[in-house]
Design a protein around this motif. Sequence first.
Motif, PDB file in Angstrom:
ATOM      1  N   GLU A 166       0.828  -1.213   0.000  1.00 31.14           N
ATOM      2  CA  GLU A 166       0.000   0.000   0.000  1.00 31.14           C
ATOM      3  C   GLU A 166       0.861   1.262   0.000  1.00 31.14           C
ATOM      4  OE1 GLU A 166      -3.492   0.317  -0.076  1.00 31.14           O
ATOM      5  OE2 GLU A 166      -3.278  -1.783  -0.663  1.00 31.14           O
ATOM      6  N   GLN A 167       2.151   1.130   0.341  1.00 30.87           N
ATOM      7  CA  GLN A 167       3.043   2.288   0.368  1.00 30.87           C
ATOM      8  C   GLN A 167       3.178   2.949  -1.007  1.00 30.87           C
ATOM      9  OE1 GLN A 167       6.215  -0.227   2.276  1.00 30.87           O
ATOM     10  NE2 GLN A 167       6.694   1.683   3.354  1.00 30.87           N
ATOM     11  N   TRP A 168       3.021   2.175  -2.081  1.00 34.69           N
ATOM     12  CA  TRP A 168       3.195   2.731  -3.424  1.00 34.69           C
ATOM     13  C   TRP A 168       2.193   3.844  -3.721  1.00 34.69           C
ATOM     14  CZ3 TRP A 168       7.510   2.063  -5.876  1.00 34.69           C
ATOM     15  CH2 TRP A 168       8.261   0.906  -5.694  1.00 34.69           C
ATOM     16  N   LYS A 169       1.056   3.813  -3.044  1.00 28.60           N
ATOM     17  CA  LYS A 169       0.060   4.866  -3.269  1.00 28.60           C
ATOM     18  C   LYS A 169       0.599   6.233  -2.858  1.00 28.60           C
ATOM     19  CE  LYS A 169      -3.940   1.802  -2.640  1.00 28.60           C
ATOM     20  NZ  LYS A 169      -5.171   1.552  -1.838  1.00 28.60           N
ATOM     21  N   ASP A 170       1.554   6.249  -1.924  1.00 29.90           N
ATOM     22  CA  ASP A 170       2.135   7.515  -1.480  1.00 29.90           C
ATOM     23  C   ASP A 170       2.969   8.175  -2.574  1.00 29.90           C
ATOM     24  OD1 ASP A 170       0.999   7.306   1.046  1.00 29.90           O
ATOM     25  OD2 ASP A 170       2.709   6.211   1.868  1.00 29.90           O
ATOM     26  N   MET A 171       3.367   7.402  -3.579  1.00 29.90           N
ATOM     27  CA  MET A 171       4.106   7.969  -4.704  1.00 29.90           C
ATOM     28  C   MET A 171       3.180   8.351  -5.851  1.00 29.90           C
ATOM     29  SD  MET A 171       7.376   6.350  -6.784  1.00 29.90           S
ATOM     30  CE  MET A 171       8.224   5.805  -5.295  1.00 29.90           C
ATOM     31  N   GLY A 172       1.902   7.991  -5.729  1.00 35.90           N
ATOM     32  CA  GLY A 172       0.949   8.348  -6.765  1.00 35.90           C
ATOM     33  C   GLY A 172       0.641   7.234  -7.741  1.00 35.90           C
ATOM     34  N   TRP A 173       0.830   5.976  -7.298  1.00 28.57           N
ATOM     35  CA  TRP A 173       0.370   4.843  -8.102  1.00 28.57           C
ATOM     36  C   TRP A 173      -1.082   4.564  -7.755  1.00 28.57           C
ATOM     37  CZ3 TRP A 173       3.658   3.645 -11.852  1.00 28.57           C
ATOM     38  CH2 TRP A 173       5.016   3.907 -11.659  1.00 28.57           C
ATOM     39  N   GLN A 174      -1.778   3.859  -8.668  1.00 28.20           N
ATOM     40  CA  GLN A 174      -3.211   3.639  -8.449  1.00 28.20           C
ATOM     41  C   GLN A 174      -3.485   2.725  -7.265  1.00 28.20           C
ATOM     42  OE1 GLN A 174      -6.014   3.239 -11.829  1.00 28.20           O
ATOM     43  NE2 GLN A 174      -4.162   2.860 -13.007  1.00 28.20           N
ATOM     44  N   GLY A 175      -2.665   1.694  -7.128  1.00 24.24           N
ATOM     45  CA  GLY A 175      -2.919   0.726  -6.077  1.00 24.24           C
ATOM     46  C   GLY A 175      -1.636   0.234  -5.456  1.00 24.24           C
ATOM     47  N   SER A 176      -1.701  -0.970  -4.899  1.00 25.42           N
ATOM     48  CA  SER A 176      -0.556  -1.505  -4.173  1.00 25.42           C
ATOM     49  C   SER A 176       0.475  -2.156  -5.079  1.00 25.42           C
ATOM     50  CB  SER A 176      -1.047  -2.531  -3.137  1.00 25.42           C
ATOM     51  OG  SER A 176      -1.728  -3.598  -3.788  1.00 25.42           O
ATOM     52  N   ASN A 177       0.160  -2.333  -6.371  1.00 18.85           N
ATOM     53  CA  ASN A 177       1.072  -2.987  -7.303  1.00 18.85           C
ATOM     54  C   ASN A 177       1.345  -2.074  -8.499  1.00 18.85           C
ATOM     55  OD1 ASN A 177       2.585  -4.693  -8.871  1.00 18.85           O
ATOM     56  ND2 ASN A 177       0.994  -6.252  -9.129  1.00 18.85           N
ATOM     57  N   PRO A 178       2.467  -1.364  -8.524  1.00 19.27           N
ATOM     58  CA  PRO A 178       2.763  -0.446  -9.630  1.00 19.27           C
ATOM     59  C   PRO A 178       2.812  -1.133 -10.997  1.00 19.27           C
ATOM     60  CG  PRO A 178       4.270  -0.096  -7.802  1.00 19.27           C
ATOM     61  CD  PRO A 178       3.523  -1.347  -7.506  1.00 19.27           C
ATOM     62  N   SER A 179       3.074  -2.431 -11.031  1.00 20.61           N
ATOM     63  CA  SER A 179       3.191  -3.150 -12.302  1.00 20.61           C
ATOM     64  C   SER A 179       1.944  -2.987 -13.156  1.00 20.61           C
ATOM     65  CB  SER A 179       3.437  -4.643 -12.046  1.00 20.61           C
ATOM     66  OG  SER A 179       4.642  -4.850 -11.356  1.00 20.61           O
ATOM     67  N   THR A 180       0.790  -2.836 -12.516  1.00 17.77           N
ATOM     68  CA  THR A 180      -0.460  -2.742 -13.278  1.00 17.77           C
ATOM     69  C   THR A 180      -0.640  -1.385 -13.936  1.00 17.77           C
ATOM     70  OG1 THR A 180      -1.696  -2.019 -11.317  1.00 17.77           O
ATOM     71  CG2 THR A 180      -1.541  -4.390 -11.705  1.00 17.77           C
ATOM     72  N   ASP A 181       0.205  -0.408 -13.600  1.00 19.02           N
ATOM     73  CA  ASP A 181       0.044   0.951 -14.120  1.00 19.02           C
ATOM     74  C   ASP A 181       0.912   1.240 -15.339  1.00 19.02           C
ATOM     75  OD1 ASP A 181      -1.832   1.666 -12.202  1.00 19.02           O
ATOM     76  OD2 ASP A 181      -0.301   2.301 -10.783  1.00 19.02           O
ATOM     77  N   PHE A 182       1.739   0.305 -15.766  1.00 16.66           N
ATOM     78  CA  PHE A 182       2.693   0.572 -16.835  1.00 16.66           C
ATOM     79  C   PHE A 182       2.167   0.237 -18.225  1.00 16.66           C
ATOM     80  CE2 PHE A 182       5.749   0.399 -13.303  1.00 16.66           C
ATOM     81  CZ  PHE A 182       6.455   1.554 -13.564  1.00 16.66           C
ATOM     82  N   ARG A 183       0.926  -0.158 -18.338  1.00 13.25           N
ATOM     83  CA  ARG A 183       0.400  -0.545 -19.641  1.00 13.25           C
ATOM     84  C   ARG A 183       0.492   0.592 -20.653  1.00 13.25           C
ATOM     85  NH1 ARG A 183      -3.232  -2.752 -16.041  1.00 13.25           N
ATOM     86  NH2 ARG A 183      -4.591  -0.942 -16.244  1.00 13.25           N
ATOM     87  N   GLY A 184       0.313   1.824 -20.218  1.00 13.56           N
ATOM     88  CA  GLY A 184       0.318   2.946 -21.142  1.00 13.56           C
ATOM     89  C   GLY A 184       1.693   3.460 -21.496  1.00 13.56           C
TER      90      GLY A 184
END
Length: 322
Positions: A166-184
């Motif tokens: 859940e810490q990744w949200k503090d950097m502005g990722w959508q959820g707890s797994n940044p891997s899911t945000d790299f599609r674009g």
Amino acid sequence: MTTGNLRKRVWHGGGKFERLDSSDDSDGINESLLNHNHKLADSSGRCLDVDDDERYWRERERNAELAWTRNFSHLLTQWGQCFTTVVIGSGSWLGAFLHRSLGKRQGSDEKVPVYDLSPLQEERLRKLQMRLQVPFDGTCFEHQEALKALWRAAFPDVELGGLISEQWKDMGWQGSNPSTDFRGGGFVSLENLLFFAKTFPKSFCRLLLKQEGKRATWEYPFAIAGINISFMLIQMLDLYSVKPKTLAGINFLKILAEEEMAFDLLYCVAFEMIDAQWLAMCASYMEFNEVLKAARRQLERELSLDDINQIQDLPAYNLLYQ
């Protein structure tokens, strides 16, 4: 530093980010990763209909350009240069800046010159295009290590609980797994963020933590904005073509011949421009797509100037802090 010092994160409940589409529209950008489904209102609180939308945003952009100039004046003051008066004319520094960055616009009917790539340009463009084709792979050790390095650069005093946290949200990722945000954006968008953090750490932290300016209650998410910027630059510079067909793309190749890391440096400049436009437009979370488009137009103008031979020649480069 603790993550508790961060400003409010954007709400991710029902408003999931949408993946950018690479097909063309009038601005070269279709949908931001941030949704744009909201009603506009004028200063009296009256809801604007669809026909009012274009007039509303034209007025916002005009105001943003004026505020952009004020931001540069404020920046110069921070550098310790004293100006008793600022005269906007051909003989003043500010007048010259306005003439260069705002006076010369790239029209839709502007003829793009015929040109040939040098062997060096061909080689560096090929290498860059190869980078753009690499998807992010959460199972790849190199990609995992890059994510960990990004966390250490952002929060050096905070131990990361794991690649899924859940810490990744503090950097502005959508959820707890940044891997899911790299599609674009693919792996290059992570490389861009990491390059920004290592090359301009003060600017990186200042934008990550939203340390300057009058901020919105709901701020744009830093990491997701970074993916937007990578994708926007790829579109704007026409980097998937054998030879770019836009003036900005052609001039970028000239810069690329001088500096192999030109794309990553331009990314850092673009991130600063996004934040400056955000503040100039007094934007809120749902207006991020309009901020992105306005910053893109400004960047295209600067890249279209005659005397730009390296990224450091861009007027907006002066926004960066080492």
